[in-house]
Structure formats: structure tokens, C-alpha cells
Design a protein around this motif. Structure first.
Motif, PDB file in Angstrom:
ATOM      1  N   LYS A 202       0.798  -1.222   0.000  1.00 33.59           N
ATOM      2  CA  LYS A 202       0.000   0.000   0.000  1.00 33.59           C
ATOM      3  C   LYS A 202       0.830   1.271   0.000  1.00 33.59           C
ATOM      4  N   ALA A 203       2.164   1.138   0.177  1.00 34.45           N
ATOM      5  CA  ALA A 203       2.990   2.341   0.297  1.00 34.45           C
ATOM      6  C   ALA A 203       4.222   2.335  -0.589  1.00 34.45           C
ATOM      7  N   GLN A 204       4.578   1.194  -1.188  1.00 36.11           N
ATOM      8  CA  GLN A 204       5.781   1.110  -2.002  1.00 36.11           C
ATOM      9  C   GLN A 204       5.561   0.141  -3.157  1.00 36.11           C
ATOM     10  N   ALA A 205       6.404   0.261  -4.166  1.00 34.41           N
ATOM     11  CA  ALA A 205       6.379  -0.695  -5.275  1.00 34.41           C
ATOM     12  C   ALA A 205       7.738  -0.697  -5.954  1.00 34.41           C
ATOM     13  N   VAL A 206       8.067  -1.834  -6.540  1.00 36.01           N
ATOM     14  CA  VAL A 206       9.241  -1.971  -7.396  1.00 36.01           C
ATOM     15  C   VAL A 206       8.752  -2.473  -8.745  1.00 36.01           C
ATOM     16  N   VAL A 207       9.183  -1.803  -9.807  1.00 34.22           N
ATOM     17  CA  VAL A 207       8.781  -2.170 -11.163  1.00 34.22           C
ATOM     18  C   VAL A 207      10.032  -2.285 -12.020  1.00 34.22           C
ATOM     19  N   TRP A 208      10.080  -3.305 -12.860  1.00 32.95           N
ATOM     20  CA  TRP A 208      11.167  -3.414 -13.848  1.00 32.95           C
ATOM     21  C   TRP A 208      10.546  -3.718 -15.200  1.00 32.95           C
ATOM     22  N   LEU A 209      10.933  -2.938 -16.200  1.00 33.49           N
ATOM     23  CA  LEU A 209      10.397  -3.058 -17.553  1.00 33.49           C
ATOM     24  C   LEU A 209      11.512  -3.474 -18.495  1.00 33.49           C
ATOM     25  N   LEU A 210      11.270  -4.522 -19.271  1.00 34.55           N
ATOM     26  CA  LEU A 210      12.279  -5.104 -20.154  1.00 34.55           C
ATOM     27  C   LEU A 210      11.764  -5.130 -21.583  1.00 34.55           C
ATOM     28  N   ARG A 211      12.545  -4.580 -22.476  1.00 33.48           N
ATOM     29  CA  ARG A 211      12.212  -4.587 -23.905  1.00 33.48           C
ATOM     30  C   ARG A 211      12.202  -6.032 -24.422  1.00 33.48           C
ATOM     31  N   GLN A 212      11.116  -6.445 -25.067  1.00 31.28           N
ATOM     32  CA  GLN A 212      11.019  -7.820 -25.538  1.00 31.28           C
ATOM     33  C   GLN A 212      10.649  -7.939 -27.018  1.00 31.28           C
ATOM     34  N   ASP A 213      10.577  -6.821 -27.710  1.00 28.63           N
ATOM     35  CA  ASP A 213      10.112  -6.866 -29.104  1.00 28.63           C
ATOM     36  C   ASP A 213      11.233  -6.992 -30.119  1.00 28.63           C
ATOM     37  N   ARG A 214      12.498  -6.872 -29.668  1.00 29.59           N
ATOM     38  CA  ARG A 214      13.611  -6.881 -30.619  1.00 29.59           C
ATOM     39  C   ARG A 214      14.773  -7.705 -30.083  1.00 29.59           C
ATOM     40  N   ARG A 215      15.528  -8.328 -31.005  1.00 33.40           N
ATOM     41  CA  ARG A 215      16.779  -9.025 -30.690  1.00 33.40           C
ATOM     42  C   ARG A 215      17.793  -8.669 -31.779  1.00 33.40           C
ATOM     43  N   ASP A 216      19.057  -8.596 -31.395  1.00 34.28           N
ATOM     44  CA  ASP A 216      20.080  -8.396 -32.419  1.00 34.28           C
ATOM     45  C   ASP A 216      20.636  -9.757 -32.851  1.00 34.28           C
ATOM     46  N   ARG A 217      21.684  -9.763 -33.631  1.00 31.00           N
ATOM     47  CA  ARG A 217      22.214 -11.015 -34.166  1.00 31.00           C
ATOM     48  C   ARG A 217      22.780 -11.926 -33.087  1.00 31.00           C
ATOM     49  N   GLN A 218      23.176 -11.351 -31.977  1.00 31.08           N
ATOM     50  CA  GLN A 218      23.683 -12.158 -30.845  1.00 31.08           C
ATOM     51  C   GLN A 218      22.554 -12.570 -29.892  1.00 31.08           C
ATOM     52  N   ARG A 219      21.309 -12.294 -30.270  1.00 34.96           N
ATOM     53  CA  ARG A 219      20.123 -12.602 -29.473  1.00 34.96           C
ATOM     54  C   ARG A 219      20.066 -11.782 -28.192  1.00 34.96           C
ATOM     55  N   LEU A 220      20.692 -10.601 -28.232  1.00 31.90           N
ATOM     56  CA  LEU A 220      20.634  -9.651 -27.128  1.00 31.90           C
ATOM     57  C   LEU A 220      19.574  -8.603 -27.432  1.00 31.90           C
ATOM     58  N   VAL A 221      19.185  -7.848 -26.417  1.00 31.52           N
ATOM     59  CA  VAL A 221      18.319  -6.703 -26.637  1.00 31.52           C
ATOM     60  C   VAL A 221      19.167  -5.618 -27.302  1.00 31.52           C
ATOM     61  N   PRO A 222      18.795  -5.146 -28.488  1.00 31.61           N
ATOM     62  CA  PRO A 222      19.660  -4.199 -29.219  1.00 31.61           C
ATOM     63  C   PRO A 222      19.806  -2.877 -28.493  1.00 31.61           C
ATOM     64  N   LYS A 223      21.026  -2.367 -28.485  1.00 34.68           N
ATOM     65  CA  LYS A 223      21.313  -1.114 -27.784  1.00 34.68           C
ATOM     66  C   LYS A 223      21.101   0.117 -28.680  1.00 34.68           C
ATOM     67  N   ASN A 224      20.888  -0.123 -29.994  1.00 31.66           N
ATOM     68  CA  ASN A 224      20.714   0.991 -30.923  1.00 31.66           C
ATOM     69  C   ASN A 224      19.297   1.088 -31.463  1.00 31.66           C
ATOM     70  N   ALA A 225      18.367   0.411 -30.801  1.00 28.14           N
ATOM     71  CA  ALA A 225      16.973   0.476 -31.226  1.00 28.14           C
ATOM     72  C   ALA A 225      16.368   1.817 -30.811  1.00 28.14           C
ATOM     73  N   PRO A 226      15.320   2.259 -31.501  1.00 25.17           N
ATOM     74  CA  PRO A 226      14.630   3.472 -31.059  1.00 25.17           C
ATOM     75  C   PRO A 226      14.062   3.284 -29.658  1.00 25.17           C
ATOM     76  N   ALA A 227      14.104   4.327 -28.861  1.00 25.95           N
ATOM     77  CA  ALA A 227      13.565   4.249 -27.507  1.00 25.95           C
ATOM     78  C   ALA A 227      12.064   4.008 -27.547  1.00 25.95           C
ATOM     79  N   VAL A 228      11.576   3.327 -26.519  1.00 27.87           N
ATOM     80  CA  VAL A 228      10.155   3.044 -26.418  1.00 27.87           C
ATOM     81  C   VAL A 228       9.586   3.817 -25.237  1.00 27.87           C
ATOM     82  N   ALA A 229       8.390   4.373 -25.408  1.00 32.43           N
ATOM     83  CA  ALA A 229       7.704   5.087 -24.336  1.00 32.43           C
ATOM     84  C   ALA A 229       6.588   4.194 -23.799  1.00 32.43           C
ATOM     85  N   VAL A 230       6.476   4.131 -22.476  1.00 33.21           N
ATOM     86  CA  VAL A 230       5.522   3.222 -21.850  1.00 33.21           C
ATOM     87  C   VAL A 230       4.764   3.956 -20.746  1.00 33.21           C
ATOM     88  N   GLN A 231       3.490   3.693 -20.670  1.00 31.65           N
ATOM     89  CA  GLN A 231       2.702   4.094 -19.522  1.00 31.65           C
ATOM     90  C   GLN A 231       2.432   2.830 -18.694  1.00 31.65           C
TER      91      GLN A 231
END
Length: 485
Positions: A401-430
Motif C-alpha cells: 500500500k505504500a511502495q512498489a518496485v517495477v522493472w520493464l524489459l524490452r522484448q520486441d527486438r533481438r540483435d544477431r547475438q540474441r541480445l536486446v539491441p542497444k541501438n533500437a529506437p527508444a520506447v515510451a511506456v505508460q
């Protein structure tokens, strides 16, 4: 069977440790996290280690204590607070704590004396389990507890059933707590590593009685010797829960245990990772499942995970950039889903040590934990309850009721090494987080890769308790610490 304590005491080296100046760790009153006996928040951040692995090999016969000292200083600087060790790691023939059974080897006792002293120096704590049951099983023909070697047990399938073996286990724990249990370096006991039906004639019925017998004995010994006792848990190889659902009653709810721990291995994702996102999603699912079995005030964390199939069976070591991201994603999924700390990696690398990138990830997590008041955080898992404005992101969250921890992970893209690409366009989230009480909330946005805050704002929940968070655009992932002002 002869009295092992009397024989061990006769062989003890001089210089037995006195009680450490480190305060003891205990479960927080009313919250599923940990505090010291001085009331300070304490989070288990660390990994599995062994006295034969490169970082600690210098302990044996005092080969290079200075190197171990430097390593522990470096770990503390990276935010590490806890190391999980087995009192005996028997992949080889020269690290048995007892040999023969009942005789505690002076050179190994000195090794542990030195490790406790060095950990005390650097403020690090140990989660101890008395036996390395994996190698003990595989190399049973050589083990001092084997009756063929003069030990108490005829077959490895009788470890939990044999009365003489049960007494040997109690004797080992009695010796260990008398020798080292007065120290605040000892965080907790994992009474049995990966308890398994195979250790009890392929039956789980004895688990509850075994834990009661061993745990009660150890607690009585500690109270007699030290006036109090360290927390207790019993670890489980996670997939056993699927094969024997009734085990959950013992692992998660046994009244003798103070917190719960399982080992996060999943054949399709964690054991043999093909990308760095699906293991994190699996980690979030496993934490959520574990919390459904628990009393809301009992802490939980994964005390062993890693790419075990890839390393052990396929003889492959993950490329370092991939492994660093896989590691970082799993620890944040663990914390944000409601686990205490980031989970404890089994290295499964060659050499068998964690990378510098993993240490940087631990430092980032450690710094983030200072943003939450853990002793007052009565979290529940919210992975399925939070609402995201886009499916491009996977969400992990816990809150009260007084605190929260949230972690958001990009899941729509992978690079050739199957990593989350570091040069992808930023995503905005609500993000909409439920269950928060009335008031104004301070939100800190955390870059998990750089280990620093990247934004702050305030927000107010609606009448139904939903807090809407306009997350700043990000490329790979972002963590949020939400606290009522």
C-alpha cells in the motif's frame, strides 16, 4: 560411532574465532525481507562459491590468503553482501571436511577459520550448507560417509533415512556452529542442499520429519552456545516441485524454516538460454509461483541458477556479453517480482567465476536497493496485475500500500547475438500499478546498465488505488522505485 566432536576438538588448531563484530541477520518482523539485529535493512546479493574454485583456491593450505583478501575486498566494493558456500565441496579427494567420518581435518578447519575472519574484515556474510550433495552423490564410492570407507551409510539412497547418518549430520552441524556460529558472518543455514526423493529411497514423506529433526537440533545447539540462532532454510532443485507437488508444503511452509529458497533451473529457458529475455520472463514466473505457496511474511529467494545444461552437458561457456545480460536480466526479474535480492548464480563458466560485467550488475542492484524501505515492505507479486500501454515491453512488479518496485524489459527486438539491441529506437511506456494507498509518491527511474538514477517524478493514485507512471523513454530496460512521500 565414535564421538566426532571430541576427536575434532583434539585436532583443532589454535586461534579459534571469537564472535564477530558483524551484527547477526534475521527475518524482518512482519515483512518478507531481512534486517540485522540492530534493525538495519540487509539484502542478500551474491552468488555461489566453492573452496576449490579460482577465487578461493588460495585458502587451501594458506597458499595465497592475500589474493583471497583482495578478492573479498573487491566483492564488497561491488555491493556483494552474501556468498553461498558448501562446507564440503567434494569434486576432488582433498577437500573433505571429515576424513574419516567423525574426524574434522585440521587443515580444512583452518581454511574455514581464515574464510570467516576475512569475510568479517570486509563485512561479507555466508549462507552455509553442510554437504555438496551433487558431487557426494556422483562420487559416493569415495566419500568418507560411505560404509565401505568406514562411514555410517550403506547407500546414498539412505542419506535422509539412516539413523547413523542422521547423527553424523547433527555432529557436523554441532561442530560448525560451535566453531563459527557465534559470528555474524554466518547469515543462515541451508540445512540440506537440494533435498531430493533420491536421498530417501525415492520418497518425499520423510522430508518434513528430517527438517524438523535436523533443524531443531541445530537451533537448540545454537541457543545453548550463543543464546540465539541463525535463520534456516532448505533448498530444492526447482523442477522437483513439478514432479512432487506435495513437497511445496515442506519447502515453503515448514514451521522450522525461517525463509524459503529454491534453485531456478528450467530446461527450456534458464538451463540453455537462446536469448536474454525469456530466462528473465521465466524467473518472474517462478518467483510468482513460489510466493503463492508462502506466508506473506516469509522471505523467498532463488539460491542457485545458471546455464547448467549448456555448460555441464553441452560443454559450452556463454559469450561474456550474452552472459552478462542474461545474468542482469534474471536478477532484476527476481527482485522486481518479490524475491529478496537478485538470486544467487552458480557460475557455470570456464573459469568457474563470475565476470566483471556481472559484478557491475550486482553493484547496480545494490545501489537501487537503498531506495526501498525493505523492513516495512509487505510486497505481493504484481507481474500479472500491472497494466502496460505496449506489448513491446515485459513487466515485472511487486508492491504493497505504500511502495512498489517495477522493472520493464524490452522484448520486441533481438540483435544477431540474441541480445536486446542497444541501438533500437527508444520506447515510451505508460504503467499502471494497483493497490497503492492515498498520498503522493516519489518515483525514481533507474538505469540498470549504468547503475544510476536517470529521472525522478511524483505521482498520485486515483480513487481506486491505481498509480499511473509516465516512464521516460528507454531503449533496453528500466527499473522504478516507488515510495510514498
Amino acid at each position: 560411532m565414535r564421538n566426532p566432536l571430541s576427536k575434532a576438538r583434539a585436532a583443532e588448531p589454535s586461534g579459534q574465532l571469537s564472535a564477530s563484530v558483524l551484527p547477526w541477520v534475521q527475518v524482518a518482523p512482519g515483512a518478507p525481507y531481512f534486517v540485522t539485529d540492530q534493525g538495519q535493512s540487509w539484502t542478500p546479493i551474491g552468488q555461489n562459491d566453492a573452496v576449490t574454485w579460482p577465487d578461493f583456491a588460495g585458502l587451501f593450505r594458506h597458499r595465497d590468503l592475500a589474493a583471497v583478501d583482495r578478492h573479498l575486498a573487491w566483492l564488497a566494493a561491488q555491493g556483494v553482501t552474501c556468498l553461498r558456500f558448501m562446507l564440503e565441496y567434494c569434486q576432488t579427494e582433498n577437500r573433505y571436511l571429515e576424513r574419516p567420518a567423525g574426524h574434522f581435518q585440521p587443515n580444512m578447519v583452518r581454511l574455514w577459520d581464515n574464510l570467516f575472519a576475512l569475510c568479517a574484515k570486509h563485512g561479507l556474510r555466508l549462507l552455509l550448507t553442510p554437504y555438496d550433495t551433487f558431487w557426494m552423490w556422483r562420487r559416493w564410492a569415495h566419500h568418507p560417509y560411505n560404509q565401505g570407507r568406514g562411514g555410517p551409510c550403506r547407500r546414498r539412497s539412505q542419506w535422509l533415512l539412516c539413523p547413523a547418518t542422521r547423527q553424523a549430520i547433527k555432529n557436523r552441524l554441532s561442530f560448525a556452529t560451535e566453531r563459527w556460529g557465534g559470528s555474524g558472518v554466518l547469515f543462515a543455514w541451508d540445512l540440506w542442499n537440494e533435498i531430493h526423493p533420491a536421498h530417501a529411497g525415492n520418497d518425499t514423506a520423510v522430508f518434513a520429519e528430517f527438517i524438523h529433526d535436523i533443524g531443531t537440533h541445530l537451533r537448540r545447539e545454537e541457543v545453548r552456545l550463543h543464546g540465539r540462532s541463525h535463520p534456516q532454510t532448505v533448498s530444492l532443485f526447482g523442477p522437483v516441485l513439478g514432479q512432487h507437488p506435495g513437497v511445496s508444503e515442506v519447502i515453503f511452509r515448514h514451521p522450522q524454516l525461517d525463509f524459503a529458497s529454491t534453485h531456478f533451473y528450467d530446461k527450456a529457458t534458464i538451463d540453455n538460454p537462446r536469448d536474454t529475455v525469456t530466462p528473465a520472463v521465466c524467473t518472474g514466473r517462478l518467483v510468482r509461483e513460489a510466493l503463492t505457496h508462502l506466508d506473506s511474511k516469509r522471505p523467498f529467494f532463488d539460491s542457485e541458477h545458471g546455464p547448467i545444461h549448456l555448460f555441464k552437458d553441452r560443454k559450452r561457456t556463454l559469450p561474456e556479453p550474452f552472459d552478462d545480460e542474461y545474468f542482469r536480466h534474471m536478477q532484476w526479474a527476481h527482485l522486481a517480482s518479490g524475491g529478496a535480492g537478485g538470486g544467487m548464480r552458480w557460475p557455470n563458466r570456464h573459469p568457474h567465476v563470475l565476470t566483471h560485467g556481472m559484478r557491475a550488475a550486482q553493484r547496480s542492484l545494490a545501489d537501487f536497493t537503498a531506495l526501498i524501505n525493505w523492513p516495512e515492505f509487505r510486497r505481493r507479486n504484481l507481474n500479472a496485475e500491472i497494466v502496460l500501454s505496449t506489448s513491446a515491453v515485459a513487466g515485472f512488479a511487486c508492491g504493497d500500500k505504500a511502495q512498489a518496485v517495477v522493472w520493464l524489459l524490452r522484448q520486441d527486438r533481438r540483435d544477431r547475438q540474441r541480445l536486446v539491441p542497444k541501438n533500437a529506437p527508444a520506447v515510451a511506456v505508460q504503467v499502471r500499478v494497483p493497490g497503492l494507498g492515498p498520498g503522493h509518491y516519489h518515483v525514481t527511474c533507474w538505469d540498470t546498465r549504468e547503475g544510476q538514477a536517470v529521472g525522478q517524478f511524483t505521482a498520485t493514485p486515483d480513487a481506486a488505488g491505481w498509480l499511473q507512471l509516465p516512464v521516460p523513454p528507454f531503449v533496453t530496460d528500466i527499473a522504478l522505485a516507488v515510495t510514498r512521500i
